[in-house]
Design a protein around this motif. Structure first.
Motif, mmCIF file in Angstrom:
data_model
loop_
_atom_site.group_PDB
_atom_site.id
_atom_site.type_symbol
_atom_site.label_atom_id
_atom_site.label_comp_id
_atom_site.label_asym_id
_atom_site.label_seq_id
_atom_site.Cartn_x
_atom_site.Cartn_y
_atom_site.Cartn_z
ATOM 1 N N THR A 60 0.836 -1.198 0.000
ATOM 2 C CA THR A 60 0.000 0.000 0.000
ATOM 3 C C THR A 60 0.875 1.255 0.000
ATOM 4 O O THR A 60 1.816 1.340 0.791
ATOM 5 C CB THR A 60 -0.902 0.026 1.249
ATOM 6 O OG1 THR A 60 -1.668 -1.163 1.297
ATOM 7 C CG2 THR A 60 -1.835 1.239 1.238
ATOM 8 N N GLU A 110 -8.861 -2.195 -3.972
ATOM 9 C CA GLU A 110 -7.605 -1.928 -3.271
ATOM 10 C C GLU A 110 -7.839 -1.683 -1.790
ATOM 11 O O GLU A 110 -7.074 -2.159 -0.939
ATOM 12 C CB GLU A 110 -6.902 -0.726 -3.904
ATOM 13 C CG GLU A 110 -6.426 -0.946 -5.331
ATOM 14 C CD GLU A 110 -5.392 -2.057 -5.437
ATOM 15 O OE1 GLU A 110 -4.610 -2.240 -4.486
ATOM 16 O OE2 GLU A 110 -5.371 -2.753 -6.464
ATOM 17 N N LEU A 113 -8.563 -5.027 0.001
ATOM 18 C CA LEU A 113 -7.358 -5.824 0.208
ATOM 19 C C LEU A 113 -6.440 -5.181 1.251
ATOM 20 O O LEU A 113 -5.797 -5.891 2.036
ATOM 21 C CB LEU A 113 -6.624 -6.015 -1.121
ATOM 22 C CG LEU A 113 -7.370 -6.881 -2.137
ATOM 23 C CD1 LEU A 113 -6.663 -6.864 -3.483
ATOM 24 C CD2 LEU A 113 -7.511 -8.317 -1.636
ATOM 25 N N ASP A 114 -6.402 -3.841 1.270
ATOM 26 C CA ASP A 114 -5.639 -3.155 2.319
ATOM 27 C C ASP A 114 -6.168 -3.546 3.696
ATOM 28 O O ASP A 114 -5.403 -3.888 4.608
ATOM 29 C CB ASP A 114 -5.746 -1.633 2.164
ATOM 30 C CG ASP A 114 -4.937 -1.093 0.999
ATOM 31 O OD1 ASP A 114 -4.090 -1.841 0.466
ATOM 32 O OD2 ASP A 114 -5.167 0.064 0.617
ATOM 33 N N ARG A 161 -1.484 -7.909 -5.598
ATOM 34 C CA ARG A 161 -1.192 -7.828 -4.173
ATOM 35 C C ARG A 161 -0.299 -8.985 -3.717
ATOM 36 O O ARG A 161 0.637 -8.794 -2.940
ATOM 37 C CB ARG A 161 -2.503 -7.820 -3.377
ATOM 38 C CG ARG A 161 -2.327 -7.624 -1.873
ATOM 39 C CD ARG A 161 -1.567 -6.338 -1.565
ATOM 40 N NE ARG A 161 -2.196 -5.180 -2.149
ATOM 41 C CZ ARG A 161 -3.066 -4.416 -1.520
ATOM 42 N NH1 ARG A 161 -3.400 -4.675 -0.279
ATOM 43 N NH2 ARG A 161 -3.583 -3.359 -2.123
ATOM 44 N N ARG A 164 3.300 -8.419 -4.787
ATOM 45 C CA ARG A 164 4.016 -7.489 -3.914
ATOM 46 C C ARG A 164 4.394 -8.167 -2.598
ATOM 47 O O ARG A 164 5.481 -7.935 -2.062
ATOM 48 C CB ARG A 164 3.161 -6.245 -3.654
ATOM 49 C CG ARG A 164 2.942 -5.388 -4.893
ATOM 50 C CD ARG A 164 2.513 -3.984 -4.535
ATOM 51 N NE ARG A 164 1.208 -3.912 -3.924
ATOM 52 C CZ ARG A 164 0.067 -3.696 -4.583
ATOM 53 N NH1 ARG A 164 0.095 -3.565 -5.909
ATOM 54 N NH2 ARG A 164 -1.074 -3.613 -3.955
#
Length: 302
Positions: A60, A110, A113-114, A161, A164
């Motif tokens: 993030t 996003e 998922l954060d 995600r 990362r």
């Protein structure tokens, strides 16, 4: 209990310069000052910084992570409230990804998922929320609730995600080298990439080879890297014959190489290779985390 910058850095793993930058730019913490001007942090600051670190490590952007951290503080009391575990209480449940697949909203995806990866460890979130939630998306697609575009949209967001997270898990240089990927024709990569990330976090030097990898390419990688082990993901029952072909090639060409199969379709592999000499092939445990721990434990002595 008050903590100095040095103590906070040791407790959170955040460098002092980064601590000051997050305070100055984003207001994530507001430490008190001693008469001599030195910063002092409290337990609430520690909790906020740990959440910020988890979000940033998960990919993030710091500016968005700060918004999430600041949103976790209630206005009336200033008391820090970590994100509620997904699926509990009023938090997003297993159908949250289905809603994203319907809306095709990038920002919503996003943010979801954060929140998910801030709610617990990578292992816990993947096993208890992410993979079951992806299964819900698949069921919604079969039922006509979600279009193919929505399923692909969610898969792409999750793939970014996980990529990362895999990169952030470190290189594990010096650990046992392990090949991981999918057999030819197999394209469902999210479980395999999740497994590879967990295994890397356990100290294995994982080389994730991706989807639809030809048998010859598996053999080429094994010849080039001489790994301690190889894990062939078998997400669907129809992938079993291709996985069996990879298993045959690797075990025959590289005696002593530990070759594992895991995934929902893995139980279909042993009957296809029972004619091979050597130990009986036993699929890895169905739990992704247990499977990674099994491989890591067995390879520690290699």
């Amino acid at each position: 209990m008050p903590y100095t910058v040095k103590q906070v850095s040791a407790l959170t793993g955040i460098a002092p310069d980064r601590l000051r930058a997050w305070e100055r730019r984003y207001g994530v913490v507001r430490p008190t000052r001693t008469d001599g001007g030195y910063r002092l942090y409290d337990d609430e600051d520690i909790a906020r910084l740990r959440l910020m670190m988890r979000l940033v490590d998960g990919g993030t952007p710091a500016s968005l992570a700060a918004q999430e951290v600041n949103g976790a503080t209630s206005a009336p009391t200033g008391e820090f409230r970590p994100p509620e575990p997904l699926g509990a209480g009023t938090g997003p449940g297993l159908d949250a990804l289905v809603r994203v697949a319907v809306s095709l909203d990038r920002a919503e995806a996003e943010l979801l998922l954060d929140q998910a990866f801030a709610a617990g460890s990578f292992e816990s979130v993947v096993e208890h929320w992410l993979l079951p939630a992806l299964a819900q998306v698949g069921s919604a697609w079969q039922d006509g609730i979600v279009d193919v575009a929505g399923e692909h949209f969610v898969s792409a967001a999750v793939r970014r995600r996980l990529g990362r997270a895999f990169d952030a898990s470190g290189t594990a240089l010096g650990g046992p080298v392990v090949l991981a990927g999918l057999p030819p024709g197999s394209l469902h990569e999210l479980g395999s990439l999740s497994f590879a990330t967990v295994l890397r976090r356990l100290g294995a030097d994982v080389r994730w080879l991706g989807v639809d990898l030809p048998v010859d390419s598996w053999a080429h990688a094994a010849d080039r890297l001489r790994p301690a082990g190889a894990v062939v993901s078998v997400p669907l029952a129809r992938d079993a014959p291709a996985a069996a072909a990879v298993f045959r090639r690797l075990t025959q060409d590289f005696p002593g190489l530990r070759v594992y199969v895991g995934g929902q379709g893995a139980p279909g592999v042993p009957p296809l290779v029972e004619d091979l000499a050597g130990p009986t092939l036993a699929p890895l445990p169905p739990s992704l985390v247990a499977a990674a721990r099994t491989v890591a434990a067995e390879l520690r002595g290699v």
